[in-house]
Design an enzyme around this catalytic site. Structure first.
Site, mmCIF file in Angstrom:
data_model
loop_
_atom_site.group_PDB
_atom_site.id
_atom_site.type_symbol
_atom_site.label_atom_id
_atom_site.label_comp_id
_atom_site.label_asym_id
_atom_site.label_seq_id
_atom_site.Cartn_x
_atom_site.Cartn_y
_atom_site.Cartn_z
ATOM 1 N N LYS A 9 66.902 -82.903 9.430
ATOM 2 C CA LYS A 9 67.219 -83.081 8.007
ATOM 3 C C LYS A 9 68.709 -83.376 7.869
ATOM 4 O O LYS A 9 69.536 -82.767 8.573
ATOM 5 C CB LYS A 9 66.845 -81.813 7.234
ATOM 6 C CG LYS A 9 66.988 -81.921 5.727
ATOM 7 C CD LYS A 9 66.496 -80.649 5.042
ATOM 8 C CE LYS A 9 66.632 -80.715 3.524
ATOM 9 N NZ LYS A 9 66.136 -79.500 2.854
ATOM 10 N N SER B 171 62.793 -80.046 -0.816
ATOM 11 C CA SER B 171 63.726 -81.117 -0.560
ATOM 12 C C SER B 171 63.623 -81.701 0.848
ATOM 13 O O SER B 171 64.170 -82.759 1.104
ATOM 14 C CB SER B 171 65.159 -80.617 -0.771
ATOM 15 O OG SER B 171 65.465 -79.579 0.137
ATOM 16 N N SER C 116 61.771 -75.410 0.268
ATOM 17 C CA SER C 116 61.930 -76.793 0.721
ATOM 18 C C SER C 116 61.393 -77.124 2.100
ATOM 19 O O SER C 116 61.367 -78.287 2.476
ATOM 20 C CB SER C 116 63.396 -77.194 0.673
ATOM 21 O OG SER C 116 63.752 -77.491 -0.643
HETATM 22 N N1 GLN Z 1 62.926 -77.046 -5.288
HETATM 23 C C1 GLN Z 1 63.883 -75.999 -5.171
HETATM 24 C C2 GLN Z 1 65.205 -76.439 -5.771
HETATM 25 O O1 GLN Z 1 65.245 -77.506 -6.264
HETATM 26 C C3 GLN Z 1 64.025 -75.592 -3.739
HETATM 27 C C4 GLN Z 1 64.997 -76.396 -2.978
HETATM 28 C C5 GLN Z 1 65.208 -75.913 -1.570
HETATM 29 O O2 GLN Z 1 64.509 -75.034 -1.082
HETATM 30 N N2 GLN Z 1 66.218 -76.468 -0.943
HETATM 31 O O3 GLN Z 1 66.171 -75.732 -5.752
#
Ligand code: GLN
Length: 445
Positions: A52, A127, A151
């Site tokens: 990532k 994400s 995420s």
């Molecule tokens: N969807 C969540 C957010 O927007 C989780 C994001 C994540 O785990 N990096 O913060």
């Protein structure tokens, strides 16, 4: 093979932001020599891995899918990246994501969205959308993602692959570009549970360079995969089954029947503070993000917009042009909730709610070995269907966020389909009990 698949598929899927082809081929050639010489081989010898793009890689562009870092070449490797090198896996390239890991659909990437390999009109989740889509499309053998509020698990669920968020502190965050430091955790995304055990083995462990790294002994995760779940006590929170897609619920109940047939027992329980988790998370995560992202000032990293004004103009211009709208929204929310007049009403209150949520888990784990429910309330949704509605997007995280606030480990494993799209089963464990989580997932799989 990974590069052949990337060439064949990635124009449509969009999982990669930067390829590491020359270096990867050179490394693979070195590994070939080693094989010929009969030397002892690393744990992940020769396996193509995608990373990532919020984990820094020496000399290889690391963007966090942000225009701000579109030209940023780190001068060191994140600890997980060094550990993967030590295990002799081959870094194929850097994976697309929501900008600075803020989002749940990968549509917040400032480069291009990722598409779900199961249905290209749908999102892969986020994400770590690139990390999950790359595994689902065969464009890497396994990948690393990061999970702050879901995420790793949610995109794994949407893409029909396995995603593991380890206990907070088990895997070093050194070299992970910080979003919300008290929640961020790196973990593997893989095709199956056994691979997740191997990948976790390679990346887990104490790191003095991360002050929140836990100094715990690392067990053999692979030997935990015994297939035995007889007598296992499973808690199923009723809050996790309320209001979710009926077909997702049916797939989860079917999975529980399978575990029951293997000798496990399950009971419905209540985690009463679940309904406050999303609100608390978005306050805390945004607060931490607003502080962490203050380092992007146009001076130290990435893009600098200098129109000949004073220093404040330089900060202002660089941040205005460098950050996308979701990142700006989080910075504004976080700055507001940390400001002196509102701190007690928002940030402090959210911290107290976090403690209550953690207590829900602690109490449940006094009587049960694992907690099981769906990973997400729905399957992958169509691209564009929620981009203008951040609140709906935030509510998708309702089943993954409580786990993040409690800091415990959780894994998403495919448990069936709803209208042709993969459904994920979330298996949640006690702190540092990844072995049980992996054992249950493996027995079920
Ligand atoms: N969807 C969540 C957010 O927007 C989780 C994001 C994540 O785990 N990096 O913060």
């Amino acid at each position: 093979e990974a590069f052949a698949k990337i060439r064949e598929r990635d124009e449509r899927v969009g999982a990669y932001l930067t390829l590491n082809e020359e270096e990867a081929r050179a490394q693979a050639a070195r590994l070939d020599d080693k094989l010929v010489q009969g030397d002892s081989l690393g744990l992940l010898f020769g396996l193509p891995v995608g990373i990532k793009d919020n984990m820094v890689t020496e000399g290889l562009r690391t963007t966090c899918a942000s225009q701000f870092l579109s030209n940023y070449n780190p001068i060191y490797d994140a600890t997980v990246v060094s550990k993967l090198k030590l295990a002799e896996s081959v870094n194929v390239g850097k994976l697309n994501m929501d900008e600075f890991a803020m989002g749940g659909s990968n549509e917040n990437s400032s480069f291009h969205p990722v598409r779900n390999p199961w249905d290209l009109s749908r999102v892969p989740g986020g994400s770590s959308g690139g990390s999950a889509a790359a595994v689902a499309a065969g464009e890497a053998y396994f990948t690393l993602g990061s999970d702050t509020g879901g995420s790793i698990r949610q995109p794994a669920s949407y893409c029909g692959v396995v995603g593991l968020k380890p206990t907070y502190g088990l895997v070093s965050r050194y070299g992970l570009v910080a979003f919300a430091s008290s929640l961020d955790q790196i973990g593997p995304i893989t095709k199956n549970v056994e691979d997740a055990a191997y990948a976790l083995q390679a990346i887990a462990g104490y790191d003095p360079k991360d002050s929140t790294s836990a100094n715990v002994e690392i067990p053999s995760y692979v030997s935990a995969l015994t297939g035995d779940v007889k007598g296992l006590r499973i808690a199923v929170p009723k809050e996790y089954l309320d209001g979710i897609d009926p077909q997702v619920k049916a797939a989860v109940l079917e999975a529980l029947r399978v575990l029951e047939s293997l000798g496990a027992v399950w009971e419905e329980v209540s985690l009463p503070h679940t309904e406050y988790a999303v609100a608390a998370y978005y306050l805390l995560a945004s607060s931490e993000a607003s502080s962490n992202l203050s380092r992007f000032d146009g001076v130290r990293y990435g893009v600098r917009v200098d129109n000949g004004g004073n220093l404040l103009d330089l900060y202002h211009q660089s941040r205005s042009q460098g950050f996308g709208s979701e990142v700006k929204r989080r910075i504004m929310l976080g700055t507001y909730s940390l400001s002196s007049g509102y701190y007690d009403a928002y940030y402090l209150k959210a911290q107290k709610v976090r403690t209550l949520i953690k207590q829900d888990f602690d109490q449940t784990f006094q009587n049960y070995d694992v907690i099981i429910g769906p990973t997400a309330p729905t399957t992958a949704f169509p691209l564009g269907s929620q981009v203008d509605d951040p609140l709906t997007m935030y509510l998708n995280d309702i089943l993954t966020i409580p786990v993040s606030l409690a800091g415990v480990p959780a894994l998403s494993v495919p448990c069936g389909f709803a209208e042709g799209l993969p459904v994920g089963l979330q298996i949640i464990g006690k702190a540092f009990d990844e072995s049980t989580v992996l054992r249950v997932a493996h027995a079920f799989e």
